[in-house]
Design an enzyme around this catalytic site. Structure first.
Site, PDB file in Angstrom:
ATOM      1  NE  ARG A  58      -3.974   1.779   2.452  1.00 44.16           N
ATOM      2  CZ  ARG A  58      -4.038   2.724   3.344  1.00 44.16           C
ATOM      3  NH1 ARG A  58      -3.046   2.639   4.383  1.00 44.16           N
ATOM      4  NH2 ARG A  58      -5.055   3.739   3.432  1.00 44.16           N
ATOM      5  CG  HIS A  62      -1.278   4.995  -0.225  1.00 41.99           C
ATOM      6  ND1 HIS A  62      -2.290   5.884   0.421  1.00 41.99           N
ATOM      7  CD2 HIS A  62      -2.359   4.214  -0.844  1.00 41.99           C
ATOM      8  CE1 HIS A  62      -3.561   5.230   0.689  1.00 41.99           C
ATOM      9  NE2 HIS A  62      -3.306   4.269  -0.165  1.00 41.99           N
ATOM     10  CG  ASP A  63       6.350   7.022  -3.494  1.00 46.73           C
ATOM     11  OD1 ASP A  63       6.341   8.067  -3.339  1.00 46.73           O
ATOM     12  OD2 ASP A  63       7.365   6.360  -3.913  1.00 46.73           O
ATOM     13  CB  VAL A  66       1.116  11.276  -4.353  1.00 45.75           C
ATOM     14  CG1 VAL A  66       1.321  12.770  -4.079  1.00 45.75           C
ATOM     15  CG2 VAL A  66      -0.139  10.884  -3.720  1.00 45.75           C
ATOM     16  CG  ASP A  70       8.012  11.298  -5.726  1.00 40.55           C
ATOM     17  OD1 ASP A  70       7.222  10.648  -5.096  1.00 40.55           O
ATOM     18  OD2 ASP A  70       7.906  12.635  -5.980  1.00 40.55           O
ATOM     19  CG  ASN A  90      -1.390   8.654   2.939  1.00 44.04           C
ATOM     20  OD1 ASN A  90      -1.623   7.691   2.411  1.00 44.04           O
ATOM     21  ND2 ASN A  90      -0.564   9.696   2.050  1.00 44.04           N
ATOM     22  CG  HIS A 189      -7.919  -4.410  -1.233  1.00 40.82           C
ATOM     23  ND1 HIS A 189      -8.810  -3.558  -1.623  1.00 40.82           N
ATOM     24  CD2 HIS A 189      -6.729  -3.606  -0.904  1.00 40.82           C
ATOM     25  CE1 HIS A 189      -8.453  -2.268  -1.574  1.00 40.82           C
ATOM     26  NE2 HIS A 189      -7.339  -2.171  -1.055  1.00 40.82           N
TER      27      HIS A 189
END
Length: 323
Positions: A58, A62-63, A66, A70, A90, A189
């Site tokens: 996850r 999530h990195d 956005v 990076d 987050n 999931h």
């Protein structure tokens, strides 16, 4: 001549596949123990806390959603920017930072100032899948760490469990991922846990009806009401995203969806659209098809907006930009 030309074309196409833009499977040839160090770090963390496999997967997702892959999600707040860790999707839910920090420290001892935090996170996400019983694949490397974070984009770009499928597919499309990627990556999931607040709306008062979500299996709804009673203090209670094999990476998630036993509204929504439902049905019957597509989607995910060459930096510590 024709045969020679064909061989050259094959070699060129192979080398462009290997390079993957400017990423390369052999990028860290000066740090040969890197894959072993990362895999050991993930294994040790999972031995202590099985749930961390899903957390690492996850964290990578999530990195990359956005500002691209990076390592921005790893950054703490500074005087000049607010980090992404306090963004709505987050806050009090992303975890695994300590695992990445520990692996980074081990990598620094072996190969100082060589390997980026974002490449460590990308490898760790792959290893989390492998060590949970899922497929293995080669990860092209050479991503550089970004110099800032983007709290606003974290609030806007990350898919939420309450969103309609059309919104989620639009957020995937915005980073170059298609409908098949939506369904395949949702299969992450198959491992991990979710807090009650992410699906409690399905149990008691779905869309203002005063009733549970009609697309939620009634016996599952009953057992979830026990672990997530209709009081605020139950909001952080944890439940399995895949009740059949919580910590095994397999295709049970899709079998659950076919049986109206997806935990999140966004999971079960995959059955509400004929195109995504057809893919879910295929994955529920053919685990190796799911594995193949999941790997292809993970490679695409890991290539979103990467920084390469002399741009960005190799952070000394993953939580802060080098001075």
């Amino acid at each position: 001549m024709h045969q020679k030309h064909t061989i050259i074309v094959l070699l060129v196409s192979l080398s462009s596949f290997l390079a993957n833009g400017q990423l390369d499977y052999y990028y860290y040839s000066s740090c040969p123990n890197l894959p072993m160090i990362v895999r050991y770090g993930v294994w040790a963390a999972m031995k202590n806390d099985t749930r961390v496999a899903a957390s690492l997967l996850r964290l990578h997702f999530h990195d990359c959603f956005v500002n691209g892959c990076d390592g921005s999600v790893l950054l703490d707040d500074t005087k000049t920017f607010k980090g992404e860790q306090k963004a709505g999707p987050n806050r009090n839910s992303v975890r695994g930072f300590d695992v990445i920090d520990n692996i980074k420290a081990d990598v620094e001892r072996a190969c100082p100032l060589t390997v980026s935090c974002v490449d460590i996170l990308t490898l760790a996400a792959r290893d989390a899948v492998v060590l949970s019983g899922g497929p293995d694949w080669l990860v092209a490397l050479g991503r550089r760490d970004g110099l800032t974070a983007n709290l606003k984009a974290a609030n806007q770009n990350l898919p939420a469990p309450f969103e309609p499928l059309a919104n989620i597919t639009a957020k995937f499309a915005a980073v170059g991922l298609d409908l098949r990627d939506v369904v395949a990556l949702s299969g992450a999931h198959t491992i991990g846990l979710a807090q009650c607040f992410t699906f409690k709306n399905r149990l008691f008062n779905f869309k203002g009806t005063g009733q549970p979500d009609p697309n939620l299996d009634s016996s599952l709804a009953s057992s979830l009401k026990t672990s997530c009673p209709n009081v605020d203090k139950s909001n952080t209670n944890l439940n399995s995203l895949d009740v059949v094999t919580t910590y095994k990476f397999d295709n049970a998630y899709y079998k659950n969806l076919v049986n109206n036993a997806g935990l999140l509204e966004s999971d079960q929504a995959l059955m509400s659209d004929p195109q995504t439902a057809a893919i879910v049905n295929d994955y529920s019957m053919y685990p190796y098809l799911f594995y193949k597509d999941f790997v292809a989607s993970m490679v695409k995910l890991g290539n979103i907006g990467v920084i390469t060459g002399q741009n960005g930096q190799i952070r000394r510590k993953c939580s802060e930009v080098n001075p």
